[in-house]
Structure formats: C-alpha cells, structure tokens
Design a protein around this motif. Structure first.
Motif: not given
Length: 392
Positions: A95-100
């Motif tokens: 559901k979520y993509i967390i990336n820097n």
C-alpha cells in the motif's frame, strides 16, 4: 559483444518489467504492507529507517525492506533483493512506498498506492530543475530532468525539514503535492542523546578518548568512471593534521559519498585514517566527532544541530560553481570557515578546535534566516500519523 550484451539485457529488462510487472499489478494490494528503501538499497539508514522503527514499534503493519545486498545484518522484517522478482512483487502489492531516493524509471505506481518521498538532505547545491547544466554520465539535462519528473509525478507526500527546503524543493522538483514540513526523522537522534550514548558509540568503534575529525566530501558530477561510479580526489596531508596536535590522540574518519568508487589518494599506513563510508549510522559519527570538514555536501545542516565547528574545504570552488552546480545560499552565509587552498586548511582546523571558538556567533548568521531550526523530536510521529490517517 558489448553492444550485443547491452541489447540482450535491455530485452530481459523489458520482459521483466513489462510482462511480469503487468501480472504483479493484477494482484490485490495489501493495505497493511509498507515497502522501505534507502539510497537505492545500499543502506539501512536515514529517514526511512527511523520511520520504519517508529511504525514497527507503534503499528501493526507488514514491513518490507529492499537492499542491493541481502547478506548483511538488517532489521527483523521481510528482506528482498532490489530488482528481484520478490522485490517486484512487494513494490507492486504494498500500500505504501517509503523511499529517500528515486524508484526505478520502470516502476509503475498503482492507483491505490501511496508513495512517500522522504528525500535525504537540506539542499545547498542546486537540484534537478534548478540546475542549468546536468553533467552526470549516460544522460542529458533534458533526459535527467524528464526521468526525475516521472518519479515526482508519483509522489503523494514529500517530507521537508524546514521552510528553506520546502521553498527550494517546490522549485527543484516542480512538486505541487502535499509537503509534510515537520523536520527530518533522522535528526531526532541528534536532538536526543546523552554522554552515555557517546561513550557507547566510542566503545563500539574502539575510539575511547581520541580527538576525532570527520571528513565528508560530496561527489563531483563530472568525475566518473561510469554511471554510479564516481572519482574522489583527496587533497589533504593527514599527517600534517596529526603533527599539529602532538599531545592528542588523533583519528580522522573519512566518509565518501555512496556513489564514489575510486579514491585518488593513498591513505597513511599508520592507522591515522579510518574509512567509514559504509558505516550505517551517520549520526553516530557526528556525535563522537569534534569537527566536521566538508565541501558542498548538505550534511552540515544536520551537523549544526550539535553546535560543533564546521570547515568548508572547497579547493575547486570556482570550477564547481561555474561548470557543475550553483548554490541556494550565498557561500558567505555558511556556518564555518571557507578554505580554498590546502595550506589554509591546517590552521583552520587548529582554530576550529580552539576552546575560544565562538560557535554561536559563527552559526547565527545562518540560523537567523530561512527557518533552519524546525527539526523536532516528534517528526516521526507527525509524519506517520499524516500518511496513515486516511488510508488505514
């Protein structure tokens, strides 16, 4: 043969992403799954790491991390090799993509997915659309900006550490979505530490009572072997630094940019210099150091939270400004001494470590402007509450 190999790899990539990815996108999205990545899978670090640890402690979500090397010690969750079939499955169904950093150009975000871009620094150097000329390998200014814009179009949230960054992110990324200006989660550690923590870090690194200088240069866009493999020149005589402090035990920590693969320098063989490029937690290095030497890297913004001396060693200042990138700040505002010739570096270090060095006066000229002091202890909490509240 090389052209044939590249052609075959391109065909395989098309098959992998276009056919297999199309199938993966038919699978249901898991509303309780979050995919995390930091610096293209190179590290377990930075804002994604802190957000993961907060979510893991306070929420019931399935967390997945993607890494280039899955043989290292990483968090106790699902680990996948970046660009593998399992990786493709999880980025297609989370559901979520967390990336820097950026996702692969071929990544197609699904309608119901939420992409959280944490980014990885307060900018000094101009970024993306604010750059007049892109000199990175295997690309052109137009192609680089187009590929970056493709990723930006998928962002649902962008994390900003302060008002200064927000202003320049909008310009550099041409981003018009929601910005969470709560500070960087990674900086909570720099705002909440004690002497015991510093002693523990020193003990872990076997640096019990040394005077520690950390050198953190950034990469030069036009100095590379190939894409993703940059060359670093080091123009410092580290033995001269040691000679200036005859009554002190000195250690110099060097942390090169993660894209640097070739060092034009032979480190001294007396254990004076320690290469900490692959050390996962940069904050721990900040905490135990006595002074930071950098050039154009944005790391100094975070380091300022510790109120320690900073030296800007910019031996190629003129060519960097004219040929590579401009800056968002007038360099005269930088919170420390600017050095352009090697001979001036050594007295600058001596001066920065003097007990009469007025750190508040040095910092004030920058801190009084642009809302640089937004970082808070509850950044993670606020960010997580915002990104999850409407999508539980």
């Amino acid at each position: 043969m090389r052209k044939l190999k590249r052609y075959i790899n391109k065909i395989i990539r098309i098959i992998f992403w276009e056919i297999l990815a199309s199938f993966m996108r038919l699978l249901p999205i898991n509303n309780k799954k979050i995919y995390f990545e930091s610096f293209l899978g190179r590290y377990y670090s930075d804002n994604p790491k802190v957000l993961y640890e907060y979510i893991d402690k306070n929420y019931d979500y399935k967390c997945v991390w993607g890494f280039k090397n899955v043989l290292k010690t990483y968090p106790d969750c699902v680990i996948v090799k970046r660009m593998s079939i399992k990786y493709l499955y999880h980025i297609s169904t989370a559901k979520y993509i967390i990336n820097n950093s950026r996702m692969p150009n071929d990544y197609t975000k699904r309608t119901n997915q939420i992409y959280v871009q944490t980014w990885h620094g307060t900018p000094l150097k101009k970024l993306v659309n604010d750059m007049e000329n892109v000199t990175l390998p295997n690309t052109t200014s137009e192609l680089y900006k187009a590929n970056f814009s493709k990723d930006v179009s998928k962002w649902d949230f962008l994390i900003s550490p302060n008002g200064y960054s927000t202003k320049h992110f909008k310009s550099a990324f041409k981003y018009k979505g929601k910005i969470l200006e709560y500070g960087y989660p990674r900086n909570e550690e720099l705002l909440n530490y004690d002497e015991k923590k510093i002693k523990d870090i020193r003990l872990k690194l076997d640096l019990l009572d040394e005077l520690i200088i950390i050198y953190m240069p950034t990469f030069r866009d036009n100095k590379y072997v190939k894409k993703g493999h940059y060359i670093q020149d080091i123009k410092i005589d580290f033995n001269k630094i040691q000679a200036m402090f005859p009554n002190e035990k000195i250690k110099i920590l060097i942390r090169n940019h993660y894209l640097v693969k070739v060092i034009n320098y032979q480190y001294p063989k007396n254990n004076l210099v320690i290469d900490v490029t692959n050390y996962q937690n940069i904050n721990e290095l900040f905490l135990i150091s006595n002074v930071l030497i950098t050039d154009y890297s944005s790391v100094f913004f975070d380091y300022m939270l510790l109120k320690k001396p900073i030296i800007f060693y910019q031996y190629d200042q003129l060519s960097y400004m004219e040929e590579l990138r401009g800056f968002y700040l007038d360099l005269k505002q930088l919170p420390g001494e600017i050095v352009v010739e090697e001979k001036d570096l050594y007295p600058a270090i001596k001066n920065a470590l003097d007990k009469n060095y007025n750190i508040d006066k040095i910092y004030f000229k920058l801190l009084e402007k642009e809302c640089f002091n937004l970082d808070k202890l509850d950044s993670s909490k606020k960010i997580v509450e915002d990104i999850l509240k409407d999508y539980k």
